[in-house]
Design a protein around this motif. Structure first.
Motif, mmCIF file in Angstrom:
data_model
loop_
_atom_site.group_PDB
_atom_site.id
_atom_site.type_symbol
_atom_site.label_atom_id
_atom_site.label_comp_id
_atom_site.label_asym_id
_atom_site.label_seq_id
_atom_site.Cartn_x
_atom_site.Cartn_y
_atom_site.Cartn_z
ATOM 1 N N LEU A 193 0.799 -1.432 0.067
ATOM 2 C CA LEU A 193 0.006 -0.120 0.007
ATOM 3 C C LEU A 193 0.781 1.350 -0.065
ATOM 4 N N SER A 194 1.809 1.277 0.791
ATOM 5 C CA SER A 194 2.742 2.407 0.806
ATOM 6 C C SER A 194 4.258 1.957 0.813
ATOM 7 N N VAL A 195 4.940 1.641 -0.252
ATOM 8 C CA VAL A 195 6.400 1.103 -0.210
ATOM 9 C C VAL A 195 7.142 2.243 -0.750
ATOM 10 N N PRO A 196 8.195 2.500 0.410
ATOM 11 C CA PRO A 196 9.332 3.637 0.071
ATOM 12 C C PRO A 196 10.041 3.335 -1.189
ATOM 13 N N ALA A 197 10.130 4.169 -1.994
ATOM 14 C CA ALA A 197 10.921 4.180 -3.549
ATOM 15 C C ALA A 197 12.435 4.835 -3.377
ATOM 16 N N GLY A 198 12.761 5.505 -2.140
ATOM 17 C CA GLY A 198 14.107 6.083 -2.274
ATOM 18 C C GLY A 198 15.195 5.254 -1.940
ATOM 19 N N GLN A 199 16.332 5.873 -1.215
ATOM 20 C CA GLN A 199 17.279 5.208 -1.031
ATOM 21 C C GLN A 199 17.053 4.504 0.430
ATOM 22 N N GLY A 200 17.803 3.179 0.525
ATOM 23 C CA GLY A 200 17.789 2.560 1.684
ATOM 24 C C GLY A 200 17.147 1.009 1.462
ATOM 25 N N ARG A 201 17.414 0.105 2.331
ATOM 26 C CA ARG A 201 17.005 -0.968 1.895
ATOM 27 C C ARG A 201 15.224 -1.354 2.555
ATOM 28 N N CYS A 202 14.438 -1.642 1.926
ATOM 29 C CA CYS A 202 13.196 -1.971 2.089
ATOM 30 C C CYS A 202 12.752 -3.152 1.603
ATOM 31 N N GLU A 203 12.974 -4.350 2.166
ATOM 32 C CA GLU A 203 12.839 -5.751 1.571
ATOM 33 C C GLU A 203 12.781 -6.690 2.518
ATOM 34 N N MET A 204 12.280 -7.933 2.159
ATOM 35 C CA MET A 204 12.350 -8.980 3.128
ATOM 36 C C MET A 204 13.074 -10.011 2.363
ATOM 37 N N GLU A 205 13.735 -11.096 3.335
ATOM 38 C CA GLU A 205 14.210 -12.270 2.890
ATOM 39 C C GLU A 205 13.557 -13.479 3.153
ATOM 40 N N VAL A 206 13.130 -14.240 2.349
ATOM 41 C CA VAL A 206 12.215 -15.693 2.620
ATOM 42 C C VAL A 206 13.177 -16.701 2.046
#
Length: 271
Positions: A186-199
């Protein structure tokens, strides 16, 4: 977060959470004070269930009608289609909540059993439903989202999952293969920095308006190292299985529903 569907802006609520305050570059927001929590002792039933989960989950995997991959295609779950189609409706109901998100409770307060992985107020949760118990006041604030959730068969848990900048959820595994975790971006940052998940050791990322479906019994870890909150609609739904698996999943659901873990959630969400 996105303001409407175009340019990005950020808002920051007062401590009481009711009057959003505009943010300018001349007066940058102060970081939110982060509470920290300690995890309570788990009930004997939960501890016993965790000891049995490996053989039980191997059996559930054999019952699965959609395979046993760590990350699955969303089209395996037709029940998610309406929310996928109308995800902007959900985001419109989310936006006023983000403006006052300091008043939204931390996930570790709603679910004390999760405090090992949610031990501060950086991870917030706006609950709609958990194990059949409905948060009436929250549903009234997002009526269109709540109505779509009511049309999902096999829904176990539903809430807005808000991860503030700097949030890290350590590596962990969920309890059962009987249901699947589903994240609608719904709101996913698109700038610098890590925004993720590891599965299962592989990175995956959220996309606004798209579902990410995964099996929580695989080790997974989450980061939001950006300057903006990351928000998903978090659902758990029952895995499509053969009838013995469906029957066992229903029994497991009824057992967990009666544990102190779920009763804590029930009280916290005012169900």
């Amino acid at each position: 977060m996105r303001d409407g569907y175009g340019t990005r802006s950020r808002t920051n609520g007062r401590e009481d959470g009711f009057e959003p305050t505009a943010v300018s570059n001349d007066n940058p927001p102060q970081p939110e004070a982060r509470e920290r929590y300690t995890r309570p002792r788990q009930s004997p039933l939960i501890r016993m269930g965790k000891r049995l989960r490996a053989p039980v989950n191997r059996w559930f995997a054999r019952q699965s009608l959609i395979g046993d991959a760590p990350v699955l295609r969303a089209d395996h779950l037709p029940c998610l289609r309406e929310l996928h189609r109308d995800w902007r409706v959900v985001r419109e109901e989310l936006l006023p909540l983000l403006a006052e998100r300091r008043s939204i409770p931390a996930f570790g307060k709603i679910s004390p059993d999760h405090r090992r992985i949610a031990n501060s107020s950086a991870w917030k949760s706006f609950f709609f439903e958990g194990y059949g118990f409905k948060a009436r006041q929250n549903r009234a604030r997002c009526p269109q989202t709540a109505a779509m959730l009511d049309r999902i068969p096999g829904l176990v848990v539903a809430f807005f999952s808000i991860m503030e900048p700097g949030t890290h959820v350590p590596r962990h595994r969920g309890l059962t293969k009987a249901w699947l975790n589903c994240h609608l971006g719904l709101s996913v940052p698109a700038g610098q920095g890590r925004c993720e998940m590891e599965v299962d050791g592989k990175p995956v990322r959220w996309i606004e308006g798209e579902w990410l479906v995964f099996d929580e019994t695989n080790a997974h870890e989450v980061w939001n190292e950006t300057c903006e909150p990351r928000v998903v609609l978090f659902l758990q739904v029952r895995r499509p299985m053969r009838w013995p698996g469906r029957l066992a999943a229903r029994l497991l659901y009824e057992i967990i529903r009666r544990t102190g873990f779920v009763q804590d959630v029930k009280k916290a969400i005012g169900a």
